[in-house]
Design an enzyme around this catalytic site. Structure first.
Site, PDB file in Angstrom:
ATOM      1  CE  LYS A 125      54.529 -28.496 -93.044  1.00 49.00           C
ATOM      2  NZ  LYS A 125      53.716 -28.270 -94.162  1.00 49.00           N
ATOM      3  CB  SER A 203      50.150 -27.234 -92.975  1.00 46.78           C
ATOM      4  OG  SER A 203      51.174 -27.497 -94.411  1.00 46.78           O
ATOM      5  CB  SER A 227      50.921 -27.286 -96.857  1.00 43.14           C
ATOM      6  OG  SER A 227      49.427 -27.174 -96.156  1.00 43.14           O
TER       7      SER A 227
END
Length: 524
Positions: A125, A203, A227
């Protein structure tokens, strides 16, 4: 930034408690000794050998050891797939060149000292610091940020031999699906590559799309409020959010000081265990990780246990579920959930309905992140509010939170923790829940249990749920899901490949804007 983040939260929300069932913890921070002994798959699926991008971490590590495949072979398979579909998935914000990735694969040496992550291709990420590589959190706030050091998670995975395929797209500043500053959606859900309307979730959506779309073997994400678990459910993955403090947050663009968690998004329970084993443990740069129980052998916990030749849960385990787990399910979901409970009973779990305690609804809804997030980004807000784009209203809202309001929220959080420990986990070992445990730092694992149909696109999509545990209950969670996945095949499903039509359509049609009413409540 580094100094602020390293010094923050000198204490920890949770400390102490060990599970009664699993053996005493040992090892830590990457796993030493024989912690990897059972990490290598005993059998490798023929489909995975035919297409190396289908290999799990455990299968790839076993294939490397048996000289059935080399890290270069694996990397070449991923690069071929990326060359064909990268423009459709848009899972990555930044990638090394193909030549750099192949060179990294050639440097991998598989021997008795290697970890199962040696030569494994990962997606990370874009809020994990990577030295000399842009780390933007997909936001104009960090548009020009290039860290001078690695996050602890990235450094430990790199030391274990993992090769980062690229920095994965994410919701801006860790909220919602991946999108540009003007609201244009970028990353597709790997299960609906022809239709961008169905969200990859967030996310950590870019990581999820990369892993589900077979652009990487596994990946990392962060979770403040869903997330890791939400994208995992949306894309047929097994996502593990560990106990707060179990893994270091040093070198990760923060959203809050008390609710952020790094964790893996993987294909199955074993892969999630291998990933977390590699980077969990104390870190002097993050005081929140200090004084915790040692990291146990998570890989052993995720190793399928058999009794009289049949897969069974490793430890005697009671699985609790609330009444609305069944009564609140619609006609599509209800049979899947009932089948899940029946299957858990089949592998040896005691399945038990647990009533919500009094004040559950009130206390579980009071753990807001608004004030904390605003405080973290206050210098940036004072400099240029336009950099926050569609995230601005939420951050401005935090400015109106009084210290009295914030203290009451913290009090409610600890009251909720006590409620959960005393009135839920006094009756069961693990509990089928949503993301309400995020605010109190408890571990969660998301996993698939069936397929449904998205009402907007009419396309088949995965369905899944989340299982929670008391502090440091990762072992128990992994053991339960390993047993479940040993007798089911939901986690083995592969998404359809994008079509040529989809690639062409995305090149010529108007951008898809995220709807104003898009709900990112469980995607931070």
């Amino acid at each position: 930034m580094a100094a602020v983040w390293a010094a923050a939260g000198a204490g920890t929300v949770l400390g102490g408690g060990l599970l009664a069932g699993p053996a005493a913890a040992h090892g830590g921070g990457g796993g030493s000794g024989n912690v990897w002994e059972t990490a290598y798959a005993k059998t490798i699926r023929h489909a995975a050998l035919d297409d190396p991008t289908e290999l799990t971490v455990s299968e790839a590590a076993a294939a490397f050891r048996r000289r059935l495949l080399s890290p270069v072979d694996l990397m070449e398979a991923y690069l071929e797939r990326l060359g064909t579909f990268d423009d459709v998935y848009k899972a990555f914000l930044w990638r090394p060149t193909d030549a750099q990735l192949l060179a990294a694969a050639r440097r991998v040496r598989i021997d008795s000292r290697s970890t199962p992550l040696a030569g494994i291709v990962t997606a990370e990420k874009d809020n994990f610091y990577t030295k000399g590589i842009p780390t933007t959190a997909m936001s104009p706030v960090y548009a020009d940020f290039v860290p001078e050091y690695d996050s602890t998670v990235h450094a430990r995975m790199k030391a274990a031999g993992a090769i980062m395929m690229g920095k994965a797209a994410m919701g801006p500043l860790a909220s919602g699906r991946a999108r540009l500053a003007d609201g244009t959606a970028t990353t597709v859900n790997a299960w609906t590559p022809d239709d961008i309307r169905y969200s990859p979730s967030g996310s950590s959506g870019g990581t999820a799309t990369a892993v589900a779309g077979r652009l990487s073997t596994s990946g990392t994400g962060t979770q403040t409020g869903g997330s890791i678990t939400s994208p995992s459910q949306a894309q047929n993955l097994t996502g593990l959010k560990p106990t707060f403090g179990r893994a270091s947050l040093f070198g990760i663009v923060p959203l809050t000081f008390t609710r952020d968690h790094p964790g893996p998004l993987a294909r199955d329970a074993m892969d999630a265990a291998i990933m977390l084993q590699s980077f969990a443990g104390p870190d002097k740069n993050d005081p929140r990780t200090l004084g915790m129980p040692p990291v146990p052998n998570l890989v052993k916990a995720a190793t399928v246990y058999t009794y009289r030749g049949k897969p069974k849960v490793r430890w005697s385990t009671t699985v609790g579920y609330p009444a609305d787990f069944l009564t609140g399910a619609n006609a599509e979901i209800l049979p899947m959930r009932q089948s899940l409970l029946d299957t858990l009973a089949k592998v040896g779990c005691r399945v038990k309905e647990i009533p919500y305690p009094a004040d559950w609804t009130l206390l579980s809804g009071l753990s807001s992140t608004a004030g904390e997030a605003t405080n973290m980004f206050l210098p940036f807000l004072r400099k240029d509010v336009s950099l926050f784009s569609d995230r601005l209203p939420g951050f401005l809202n935090g400015m109106f939170r009084s210290s009295d309001n914030y203290m009451k929220m913290l009090q409610a959080r600890y009251q909720f923790l006590r409620l959960v420990l005393d009135q839920i986990f006094d009756k069961c070992d693990v509990f089928l829940t949503g993301t309400v445990f995020d605010g109190i730092g408890l571990p969660l694992i998301a996993f698939p249990y069936g397929m449904g149909v998205d009402t907007t696109t009419g396309l088949p999509v995965p369905r899944g749920t989340t299982l929670g545990a008391p502090p440091f209950g990762e072992e128990r969670l992994l053991a339960v899901i390993a047993a479940y996945q040993a007798v089911t095949e939901h986690h083995l499903r592969r998404p359809p490949d994008p079509t040529v039509r989809a690639a062409a359509a995305r090149s010529f049609t108007a951008p898809y804007k995220v709807p104003p009413d898009y709900d990112a409540t469980d995607e931070t």
